[in-house]
Design a protein around this motif. Structure first.
Motif, PDB file in Angstrom:
ATOM      1  N   GLY A 105       0.833  -1.193   0.000  1.00  0.00           N
ATOM      2  CA  GLY A 105       0.000   0.000   0.000  1.00  0.00           C
ATOM      3  C   GLY A 105       0.869   1.244   0.000  1.00  0.00           C
ATOM      4  O   GLY A 105       1.777   1.397  -0.826  1.00  0.00           O
ATOM      5  N   SER A 106       0.655   2.120   0.950  1.00  0.00           N
ATOM      6  CA  SER A 106       1.440   3.348   1.051  1.00  0.00           C
ATOM      7  C   SER A 106       2.853   3.121   1.561  1.00  0.00           C
ATOM      8  O   SER A 106       3.640   4.069   1.641  1.00  0.00           O
ATOM      9  CB  SER A 106       0.726   4.337   1.981  1.00  0.00           C
ATOM     10  OG  SER A 106       0.615   3.775   3.281  1.00  0.00           O
ATOM     11  N   GLY A 107       3.184   1.875   1.917  1.00  0.00           N
ATOM     12  CA  GLY A 107       4.508   1.588   2.462  1.00  0.00           C
ATOM     13  C   GLY A 107       4.621   1.881   3.941  1.00  0.00           C
ATOM     14  O   GLY A 107       5.725   2.035   4.475  1.00  0.00           O
ATOM     15  N   ALA A 108       3.487   1.920   4.645  1.00  0.00           N
ATOM     16  CA  ALA A 108       3.487   2.318   6.055  1.00  0.00           C
ATOM     17  C   ALA A 108       4.319   1.381   6.921  1.00  0.00           C
ATOM     18  O   ALA A 108       5.102   1.828   7.769  1.00  0.00           O
ATOM     19  CB  ALA A 108       2.047   2.371   6.572  1.00  0.00           C
ATOM     20  N   VAL A 109       4.155   0.069   6.730  1.00  0.00           N
ATOM     21  CA  VAL A 109       4.889  -0.890   7.562  1.00  0.00           C
ATOM     22  C   VAL A 109       6.388  -0.762   7.321  1.00  0.00           C
ATOM     23  O   VAL A 109       7.187  -0.663   8.261  1.00  0.00           O
ATOM     24  CB  VAL A 109       4.406  -2.325   7.282  1.00  0.00           C
ATOM     25  CG1 VAL A 109       5.318  -3.355   7.962  1.00  0.00           C
ATOM     26  CG2 VAL A 109       2.973  -2.507   7.777  1.00  0.00           C
ATOM     27  N   GLY A 110       6.783  -0.759   6.052  1.00  0.00           N
ATOM     28  CA  GLY A 110       8.202  -0.638   5.739  1.00  0.00           C
ATOM     29  C   GLY A 110       8.798   0.670   6.231  1.00  0.00           C
ATOM     30  O   GLY A 110       9.926   0.704   6.736  1.00  0.00           O
ATOM     31  N   THR A 111       8.045   1.751   6.099  1.00  0.00           N
ATOM     32  CA  THR A 111       8.534   3.050   6.556  1.00  0.00           C
ATOM     33  C   THR A 111       8.756   3.056   8.062  1.00  0.00           C
ATOM     34  O   THR A 111       9.791   3.531   8.552  1.00  0.00           O
ATOM     35  CB  THR A 111       7.540   4.158   6.167  1.00  0.00           C
ATOM     36  OG1 THR A 111       7.392   4.193   4.743  1.00  0.00           O
ATOM     37  CG2 THR A 111       8.007   5.511   6.654  1.00  0.00           C
ATOM     38  N   ALA A 112       7.792   2.521   8.808  1.00  0.00           N
ATOM     39  CA  ALA A 112       7.915   2.500  10.268  1.00  0.00           C
ATOM     40  C   ALA A 112       9.088   1.632  10.709  1.00  0.00           C
ATOM     41  O   ALA A 112       9.806   1.981  11.656  1.00  0.00           O
ATOM     42  CB  ALA A 112       6.613   2.000  10.887  1.00  0.00           C
ATOM     43  N   LEU A 122      15.491  -2.653   2.976  1.00  0.00           N
ATOM     44  CA  LEU A 122      14.030  -2.684   2.939  1.00  0.00           C
ATOM     45  C   LEU A 122      13.521  -2.640   1.507  1.00  0.00           C
ATOM     46  O   LEU A 122      13.852  -1.733   0.740  1.00  0.00           O
ATOM     47  CB  LEU A 122      13.476  -1.503   3.742  1.00  0.00           C
ATOM     48  CG  LEU A 122      12.009  -1.482   4.190  1.00  0.00           C
ATOM     49  CD1 LEU A 122      11.039  -1.346   3.023  1.00  0.00           C
ATOM     50  CD2 LEU A 122      11.676  -2.700   5.026  1.00  0.00           C
ATOM     51  N   HIS A 123      12.701  -3.636   1.165  1.00  0.00           N
ATOM     52  CA  HIS A 123      12.029  -3.680  -0.126  1.00  0.00           C
ATOM     53  C   HIS A 123      10.526  -3.725   0.110  1.00  0.00           C
ATOM     54  O   HIS A 123      10.058  -4.378   1.048  1.00  0.00           O
ATOM     55  CB  HIS A 123      12.469  -4.896  -0.937  1.00  0.00           C
ATOM     56  CG  HIS A 123      13.897  -4.869  -1.352  1.00  0.00           C
ATOM     57  ND1 HIS A 123      14.301  -4.465  -2.607  1.00  0.00           N
ATOM     58  CD2 HIS A 123      15.033  -5.174  -0.654  1.00  0.00           C
ATOM     59  CE1 HIS A 123      15.624  -4.529  -2.679  1.00  0.00           C
ATOM     60  NE2 HIS A 123      16.095  -4.949  -1.510  1.00  0.00           N
ATOM     61  N   ALA A 124       9.779  -3.044  -0.739  1.00  0.00           N
ATOM     62  CA  ALA A 124       8.319  -3.031  -0.644  1.00  0.00           C
ATOM     63  C   ALA A 124       7.740  -3.235  -2.031  1.00  0.00           C
ATOM     64  O   ALA A 124       8.362  -2.869  -3.036  1.00  0.00           O
ATOM     65  CB  ALA A 124       7.831  -1.718  -0.045  1.00  0.00           C
ATOM     66  N   ALA A 125       6.545  -3.822  -2.084  1.00  0.00           N
ATOM     67  CA  ALA A 125       5.936  -4.094  -3.383  1.00  0.00           C
ATOM     68  C   ALA A 125       4.425  -4.017  -3.292  1.00  0.00           C
ATOM     69  O   ALA A 125       3.824  -4.406  -2.283  1.00  0.00           O
ATOM     70  CB  ALA A 125       6.353  -5.474  -3.893  1.00  0.00           C
ATOM     71  N   ASP A 126       3.823  -3.520  -4.376  1.00  0.00           N
ATOM     72  CA  ASP A 126       2.366  -3.483  -4.487  1.00  0.00           C
ATOM     73  C   ASP A 126       1.998  -3.478  -5.959  1.00  0.00           C
ATOM     74  O   ASP A 126       2.800  -3.044  -6.808  1.00  0.00           O
ATOM     75  CB  ASP A 126       1.793  -2.240  -3.791  1.00  0.00           C
ATOM     76  CG  ASP A 126       0.326  -2.431  -3.404  1.00  0.00           C
ATOM     77  OD1 ASP A 126       0.047  -2.686  -2.219  1.00  0.00           O
ATOM     78  OD2 ASP A 126      -0.540  -2.329  -4.290  1.00  0.00           O
ATOM     79  N   ILE A 127       0.801  -3.951  -6.247  1.00  0.00           N
ATOM     80  CA  ILE A 127       0.346  -4.010  -7.634  1.00  0.00           C
ATOM     81  C   ILE A 127      -0.371  -2.742  -8.075  1.00  0.00           C
ATOM     82  O   ILE A 127      -0.490  -2.471  -9.267  1.00  0.00           O
ATOM     83  CB  ILE A 127      -0.578  -5.244  -7.839  1.00  0.00           C
ATOM     84  CG1 ILE A 127      -0.740  -5.560  -9.338  1.00  0.00           C
ATOM     85  CG2 ILE A 127      -1.935  -5.023  -7.158  1.00  0.00           C
ATOM     86  CD1 ILE A 127      -1.450  -6.873  -9.601  1.00  0.00           C
ATOM     87  N   ASP A 128      -0.820  -1.916  -7.125  1.00  0.00           N
ATOM     88  CA  ASP A 128      -1.612  -0.734  -7.445  1.00  0.00           C
ATOM     89  C   ASP A 128      -0.698   0.463  -7.742  1.00  0.00           C
ATOM     90  O   ASP A 128       0.119   0.846  -6.893  1.00  0.00           O
ATOM     91  CB  ASP A 128      -2.535  -0.392  -6.280  1.00  0.00           C
ATOM     92  CG  ASP A 128      -3.382   0.825  -6.574  1.00  0.00           C
ATOM     93  OD1 ASP A 128      -4.282   0.728  -7.427  1.00  0.00           O
ATOM     94  OD2 ASP A 128      -3.134   1.882  -5.960  1.00  0.00           O
ATOM     95  N   PRO A 129      -0.821   1.066  -8.934  1.00  0.00           N
ATOM     96  CA  PRO A 129       0.082   2.172  -9.297  1.00  0.00           C
ATOM     97  C   PRO A 129       0.028   3.350  -8.331  1.00  0.00           C
ATOM     98  O   PRO A 129       1.065   3.940  -8.012  1.00  0.00           O
ATOM     99  CB  PRO A 129      -0.394   2.575 -10.695  1.00  0.00           C
ATOM    100  CG  PRO A 129      -1.063   1.357 -11.246  1.00  0.00           C
ATOM    101  CD  PRO A 129      -1.711   0.699 -10.057  1.00  0.00           C
ATOM    102  N   ALA A 130      -1.166   3.732  -7.865  1.00  0.00           N
ATOM    103  CA  ALA A 130      -1.269   4.868  -6.945  1.00  0.00           C
ATOM    104  C   ALA A 130      -0.580   4.557  -5.622  1.00  0.00           C
ATOM    105  O   ALA A 130       0.071   5.431  -5.027  1.00  0.00           O
ATOM    106  CB  ALA A 130      -2.735   5.224  -6.714  1.00  0.00           C
ATOM    107  N   VAL A 165      12.739 -11.090   7.210  1.00  0.00           N
ATOM    108  CA  VAL A 165      11.382 -10.811   7.693  1.00  0.00           C
ATOM    109  C   VAL A 165      10.523 -10.404   6.508  1.00  0.00           C
ATOM    110  O   VAL A 165      10.850  -9.447   5.802  1.00  0.00           O
ATOM    111  CB  VAL A 165      11.367  -9.704   8.764  1.00  0.00           C
ATOM    112  CG1 VAL A 165       9.929  -9.331   9.129  1.00  0.00           C
ATOM    113  CG2 VAL A 165      12.129 -10.145  10.016  1.00  0.00           C
ATOM    114  N   LEU A 166       9.435 -11.143   6.310  1.00  0.00           N
ATOM    115  CA  LEU A 166       8.468 -10.826   5.263  1.00  0.00           C
ATOM    116  C   LEU A 166       7.172 -10.411   5.949  1.00  0.00           C
ATOM    117  O   LEU A 166       6.490 -11.236   6.564  1.00  0.00           O
ATOM    118  CB  LEU A 166       8.234 -12.044   4.366  1.00  0.00           C
ATOM    119  CG  LEU A 166       7.143 -11.921   3.297  1.00  0.00           C
ATOM    120  CD1 LEU A 166       7.460 -10.818   2.313  1.00  0.00           C
ATOM    121  CD2 LEU A 166       6.984 -13.253   2.558  1.00  0.00           C
ATOM    122  N   ALA A 167       6.853  -9.122   5.894  1.00  0.00           N
ATOM    123  CA  ALA A 167       5.654  -8.584   6.546  1.00  0.00           C
ATOM    124  C   ALA A 167       4.578  -8.379   5.490  1.00  0.00           C
ATOM    125  O   ALA A 167       4.823  -7.737   4.462  1.00  0.00           O
ATOM    126  CB  ALA A 167       5.975  -7.262   7.236  1.00  0.00           C
TER     127      ALA A 167
END
Length: 269
Positions: A105-112, A122-130, A165-167
């Motif tokens: 999503g907005s990357g909230a977990v990774g950011t925190a 830290l790597h983050a991924a999402d399918i939604d462009p926004a 860790v995979l959150a």
């Protein structure tokens, strides 16, 4: 303003009024923002940010708003990272443990996590462009990496067998239950960010089936779920070879299933 917000069903009308006053650039913008809030637009979409884990997370229209219960994913992830970085003297800890915020999503977990453990990769991924746009605004200034794509297809192959860790905060609302959710979520957040399939566990099955080869030996998978669904989520992870435990926070109203792979052979699947 408070009366208008309260009449519209805003439980914390006084707090919201203070935020709208503080963020409004002038009377016209304030009037527009109040009108949008009375019409049901999420406060976070109006302000452009959400409070999460003691900081601010950039969010925009059409992006899933991070919930306070998801802070449990953060605290559990940080606890596991602390253990990984405090291994016995005869075992060298990873210099830069790899953490993945999947369905970010907005990357909230990774950011925190990155704000409290800046040494992680830290790597983050999402399918939604926004969502990816928001996640990049939140994570890239901190050194995080954001990828666009469907679950593990978004991740660079160099991470195979390295994730400590995979959150995961994947959609877990049963499809038929979405119509019972507050209008703020139903009307202003992407349906795909809510819909977990008939029993809400479709993504948990996909994550469990695909994650094993990405995790380091002894790596952990953390999945947010509900109290009612926790047993089902645990069974899915156990069938994939994890030992599991369920963590519950009444204060946050959060539930997380933590799965751990065996220390050997975890990356061989």
């Amino acid at each position: 303003m408070v009366s208008r917000l309260r009449s519209a069903g805003c439980v914390f009308a006084e707090d919201e009024a203070r935020l709208l006053l503080a963020e409004g650039a002038g009377p016209e913008e304030l009037s527009r923002n109040v009108r949008q809030r009375v019409e049901g637009v999420p406060l976070e979409h109006i302000l452009g940010w959400a409070g999460f884990a003691g900081g601010r997370i950039v969010v925009g229209p059409g992006v899933f708003v991070p919930r306070r219960r998801t802070e449990l994913l953060v605290s559990e992830g940080l606890a596991l990272l602390a253990e990984a970085l405090a291994l016995p003297p005869d075992i060298a800890p990873p210099a830069h443990p790899v953490v993945v915020d999947l369905c970010c999503g907005s990357g909230a977990v990774g950011t925190a996590i990155l704000r409290r453990a800046p040494q992680v990769e830290l790597h983050a991924a999402d399918i939604d462009p926004a969502a990816v746009v928001c996640a990049r605004r939140n994570l890239e200034p901190l050194g995080g990496h954001v990828h666009a794509g469907d679950l593990f297809a978004a991740l660079p192959p160099a991470l195979l067998g390295r994730v400590r860790v995979l959150a995961v905060n994947a959609p877990y609302v049963p499809t038929q239950a979405i119509r019972l959710m507050p209008a703020e979520a139903r009307l202003h957040e992407p349906f795909a960010s809510l819909d977990g399939g008939p029993d809400g566990l479709d993504f948990h099955r996909r994550v469990a089936a695909g994650c094993v080869r990405w995790l380091a030996p002894g790596g952990h998978l953390l999945i947010e779920t509900s109290t009612r669904q926790a047993a089902g989520t645990s069974r899915i992870l156990e069938a994939a070879g994890f030992t599991t435990r369920t963590v519950r926070s009444d204060e946050l109203d959060g539930t997380v299933v933590v799965g751990r792979l065996p220390a050997r052979g975890a990356g061989a699947v």
